[in-house]
Scaffold this motif. Structure first.
Motif, PDB file in Angstrom:
ATOM      1  N   ARG A 113       0.812  -1.221   0.000  1.00  0.00           N
ATOM      2  CA  ARG A 113       0.000   0.000   0.000  1.00  0.00           C
ATOM      3  C   ARG A 113       0.848   1.275   0.000  1.00  0.00           C
ATOM      4  NH1 ARG A 113      -5.447  -1.312  -0.924  1.00  0.00           N
ATOM      5  NH2 ARG A 113      -5.949  -3.203   0.238  1.00  0.00           N
ATOM      6  N   GLY A 114       2.140   1.120   0.220  1.00  0.00           N
ATOM      7  CA  GLY A 114       3.005   2.293   0.195  1.00  0.00           C
ATOM      8  C   GLY A 114       3.110   3.052   1.498  1.00  0.00           C
ATOM      9  N   THR A 115       2.735   2.406   2.615  1.00  0.00           N
ATOM     10  CA  THR A 115       2.920   3.061   3.916  1.00  0.00           C
ATOM     11  C   THR A 115       4.397   3.403   4.089  1.00  0.00           C
ATOM     12  OG1 THR A 115       1.139   1.630   4.704  1.00  0.00           O
ATOM     13  CG2 THR A 115       2.378   2.874   6.376  1.00  0.00           C
ATOM     14  N   PHE A 116       5.260   2.453   3.721  1.00  0.00           N
ATOM     15  CA  PHE A 116       6.670   2.745   3.461  1.00  0.00           C
ATOM     16  C   PHE A 116       6.844   2.575   1.951  1.00  0.00           C
ATOM     17  CE2 PHE A 116       6.608   1.929   7.948  1.00  0.00           C
ATOM     18  CZ  PHE A 116       7.442   2.921   8.439  1.00  0.00           C
ATOM     19  N   GLY A 117       7.137   3.657   1.288  1.00  0.00           N
ATOM     20  CA  GLY A 117       6.940   3.764  -0.147  1.00  0.00           C
ATOM     21  C   GLY A 117       8.077   3.231  -0.997  1.00  0.00           C
ATOM     22  N   PRO A 118       7.881   3.239  -2.302  1.00  0.00           N
ATOM     23  CA  PRO A 118       8.847   2.653  -3.242  1.00  0.00           C
ATOM     24  C   PRO A 118      10.191   3.368  -3.292  1.00  0.00           C
ATOM     25  CG  PRO A 118       7.073   3.775  -4.410  1.00  0.00           C
ATOM     26  CD  PRO A 118       6.676   3.729  -2.975  1.00  0.00           C
ATOM     27  N   GLU A 119      10.286   4.568  -2.747  1.00  0.00           N
ATOM     28  CA  GLU A 119      11.576   5.257  -2.766  1.00  0.00           C
ATOM     29  C   GLU A 119      12.499   4.827  -1.633  1.00  0.00           C
ATOM     30  OE1 GLU A 119      11.392   9.545  -3.485  1.00  0.00           O
ATOM     31  OE2 GLU A 119       9.405   9.207  -4.337  1.00  0.00           O
ATOM     32  N   VAL A 120      11.963   4.039  -0.695  1.00  0.00           N
ATOM     33  CA  VAL A 120      12.838   3.464   0.332  1.00  0.00           C
ATOM     34  C   VAL A 120      13.871   2.594  -0.378  1.00  0.00           C
ATOM     35  CG1 VAL A 120      12.927   1.935   2.333  1.00  0.00           C
ATOM     36  CG2 VAL A 120      11.018   3.542   2.067  1.00  0.00           C
ATOM     37  N   GLY A 121      15.138   2.737   0.015  1.00  0.00           N
ATOM     38  CA  GLY A 121      16.226   2.122  -0.738  1.00  0.00           C
ATOM     39  C   GLY A 121      16.081   0.630  -0.931  1.00  0.00           C
ATOM     40  N   VAL A 122      15.838  -0.086   0.155  1.00  0.00           N
ATOM     41  CA  VAL A 122      15.624  -1.534   0.105  1.00  0.00           C
ATOM     42  C   VAL A 122      14.375  -1.852   0.897  1.00  0.00           C
ATOM     43  CG1 VAL A 122      16.549  -3.812   0.697  1.00  0.00           C
ATOM     44  CG2 VAL A 122      18.102  -2.005  -0.093  1.00  0.00           C
ATOM     45  N   ARG A 123      13.405  -2.485   0.238  1.00  0.00           N
ATOM     46  CA  ARG A 123      12.200  -2.937   0.950  1.00  0.00           C
ATOM     47  C   ARG A 123      12.126  -4.457   0.854  1.00  0.00           C
ATOM     48  NH1 ARG A 123       6.841   0.112  -0.878  1.00  0.00           N
ATOM     49  NH2 ARG A 123       7.499  -0.719  -2.890  1.00  0.00           N
ATOM     50  N   VAL A 124      12.082  -5.113   1.997  1.00  0.00           N
ATOM     51  CA  VAL A 124      12.013  -6.570   2.037  1.00  0.00           C
ATOM     52  C   VAL A 124      10.681  -6.968   2.657  1.00  0.00           C
ATOM     53  CG1 VAL A 124      13.070  -8.657   2.973  1.00  0.00           C
ATOM     54  CG2 VAL A 124      14.511  -6.774   2.172  1.00  0.00           C
ATOM     55  N   THR A 125       9.923  -7.793   1.937  1.00  0.00           N
ATOM     56  CA  THR A 125       8.560  -8.111   2.327  1.00  0.00           C
ATOM     57  C   THR A 125       8.393  -9.610   2.562  1.00  0.00           C
ATOM     58  OG1 THR A 125       7.866  -6.333   0.831  1.00  0.00           O
ATOM     59  CG2 THR A 125       6.142  -7.761   1.718  1.00  0.00           C
ATOM     60  N   PHE A 126       7.910  -9.971   3.735  1.00  0.00           N
ATOM     61  CA  PHE A 126       7.524 -11.351   4.001  1.00  0.00           C
ATOM     62  C   PHE A 126       6.016 -11.375   4.209  1.00  0.00           C
ATOM     63  CE2 PHE A 126      11.971 -10.998   5.236  1.00  0.00           C
ATOM     64  CZ  PHE A 126      12.522 -12.058   4.535  1.00  0.00           C
ATOM     65  N   ASP A 127       5.449 -12.600   4.236  1.00  0.00           N
ATOM     66  CA  ASP A 127       3.994 -12.729   4.251  1.00  0.00           C
ATOM     67  C   ASP A 127       3.526 -13.457   5.504  1.00  0.00           C
ATOM     68  OD1 ASP A 127       1.315 -12.985   3.788  1.00  0.00           O
ATOM     69  OD2 ASP A 127       1.517 -13.719   1.727  1.00  0.00           O
ATOM     70  N   GLY A 128       3.327 -12.687   6.556  1.00  0.00           N
ATOM     71  CA  GLY A 128       2.872 -13.280   7.804  1.00  0.00           C
ATOM     72  C   GLY A 128       1.484 -13.881   7.712  1.00  0.00           C
ATOM     73  N   GLU A 129       0.646 -13.332   6.844  1.00  0.00           N
ATOM     74  CA  GLU A 129      -0.706 -13.874   6.699  1.00  0.00           C
ATOM     75  C   GLU A 129      -0.659 -15.299   6.162  1.00  0.00           C
ATOM     76  OE1 GLU A 129      -3.666 -12.382   7.567  1.00  0.00           O
ATOM     77  OE2 GLU A 129      -2.414 -10.815   8.450  1.00  0.00           O
ATOM     78  N   ALA A 130       0.244 -15.560   5.230  1.00  0.00           N
ATOM     79  CA  ALA A 130       0.344 -16.890   4.631  1.00  0.00           C
ATOM     80  C   ALA A 130       1.236 -17.815   5.453  1.00  0.00           C
ATOM     81  CB  ALA A 130       0.888 -16.776   3.197  1.00  0.00           C
ATOM     82  N   ASP A 131       2.321 -17.295   5.975  1.00  0.00           N
ATOM     83  CA  ASP A 131       3.352 -18.148   6.573  1.00  0.00           C
ATOM     84  C   ASP A 131       3.301 -18.178   8.095  1.00  0.00           C
ATOM     85  OD1 ASP A 131       4.172 -18.346   3.939  1.00  0.00           O
ATOM     86  OD2 ASP A 131       5.695 -16.783   4.147  1.00  0.00           O
ATOM     87  N   GLY A 132       2.460 -17.344   8.684  1.00  0.00           N
ATOM     88  CA  GLY A 132       2.447 -17.189  10.135  1.00  0.00           C
ATOM     89  C   GLY A 132       3.391 -16.070  10.536  1.00  0.00           C
ATOM     90  N   TYR A 133       2.973 -15.303  11.551  1.00  0.00           N
ATOM     91  CA  TYR A 133       3.784 -14.142  11.921  1.00  0.00           C
ATOM     92  C   TYR A 133       5.016 -14.508  12.738  1.00  0.00           C
ATOM     93  CZ  TYR A 133       0.734 -10.807   9.750  1.00  0.00           C
ATOM     94  OH  TYR A 133       0.055 -10.082   8.802  1.00  0.00           O
ATOM     95  N   ASP A 134       4.980 -15.685  13.407  1.00  0.00           N
ATOM     96  CA  ASP A 134       6.210 -16.087  14.094  1.00  0.00           C
ATOM     97  C   ASP A 134       7.310 -16.354  13.071  1.00  0.00           C
ATOM     98  OD1 ASP A 134       4.693 -18.210  13.228  1.00  0.00           O
ATOM     99  OD2 ASP A 134       5.068 -19.473  14.978  1.00  0.00           O
TER     100      ASP A 134
END
Ligand SMILES: [Zn+2]
Length: 263
Positions: free
Chosen positions: A105-126
């Motif tokens: 959604r861009g809460t931390f936007g595309p101009e952030v140098g490195v954005r790393v995204t994992f999927d807690g909804e699918a994989d579990g938040y732990d």
């Protein structure tokens, strides 16, 4: 060289954090400042993650950033960018999240140098928190400003309420916070730890106007923040203002830099 680490612990009540074994967070609180506030609630905005993290990231309240629930409709991040986006004009920035919406959604936007995204909804938040922590510990030496999101506390409270399992999740996040701090390179680090909303005690859940679901906190330690300071009138909007001040950046925000508030 100025450096910044902001760690978000989703949906963590301060009363639980205080009762839990969280020596790393408590150490930061002892060497720095602590502030408490209540986030808005309906009809202004839900006491939920979308509005909460948007307020933390942008430094303005929902009437400006436009996010009133987890649907993110009406977000105005172009007008009110997150603090990493502002810092990224001159410094190396990084964000790692297990709640993918914060990047999608861009809460931390595309101009952030490195954005790393994992999927807690699918994989579990732990699992997502472990991956976020592992990625961040590998990168913190090479960035100037970072946001790291840990989400298991919120997930546990939604599932089983604010009892033992919630406390255990908070304690695991405290160990992850410790690993993040240990992975920092040299520099004058400002460290901020915060949460987006609380949870109803004891059954869990949030979004409404009860004090336990609206209650949030900020812990900050680093240059310009004296030990034991209790900045008056603090709010979630202060995170971005305090982060920008650390890099001698200014913006028209609703928040106030704690370095000025405690002087
Ligand atoms: Zn949340």
């Amino acid at each position: 060289m100025r450096k910044l680490l902001v760690v978000g612990m989703d949906g963590l009540n301060w009363t639980v954090a205080e009762a839990a074994g969280m020596p790393v967070l408590k150490g930061l609180a002892a060497e720095g400042a602590v502030g408490h506030s209540l986030v808005p609630c309906p009809p202004v905005a839900e006491s939920s993650s979308g509005p909460g993290w948007s307020t933390i990231a942008t430094g303005v309240w929902p009437d400006k950033h436009g996010v009133r629930d987890n649907g993110f409709a009406g977000a105005r991040y172009a007008a009110f960018p997150d603090f990493l986006t502002r810092i990224s004009q001159r410094y190396r920035t990084y964000s790692a999240v297990g709640w993918a919406e914060l990047h999608r959604r861009g809460t931390f936007g595309p101009e952030v140098g490195v954005r790393v995204t994992f999927d807690g909804e699918a994989d579990g938040y732990d699992a997502a928190d472990a991956r976020v922590t592992a990625d961040a510990t590998g990168r913190l030496r090479d960035v100037d400003a970072a946001f790291v999101y840990l989400g298991h506390t919120d997930d546990v409270a939604h599932t089983v309420g604010t009892g033992t399992a919630y406390r255990v999740a908070a304690e695991e996040q405290d160990r992850q916070l410790g690993r993040l701090l240990a992975a920092r390179g040299p520099g004058e680090w400002l460290v901020i730890v915060t949460t987006d909303h609380g949870h109803r005690v004891p059954d869990g859940g949030h979004g409404g106007c009860r004090e336990d679901e609206r209650g949030t906190w900020i812990v900050a330690a680093g240059p310009g923040i004296p030990a034991g300071a209790r900045p008056p009138g603090t709010g979630q909007v202060d995170v971005a203002a305090t982060a920008l001040y650390h890099f001698e950046l200014t913006a028209e925000l609703d928040g106030r830099p704690w370095q000025e508030a405690v002087r």
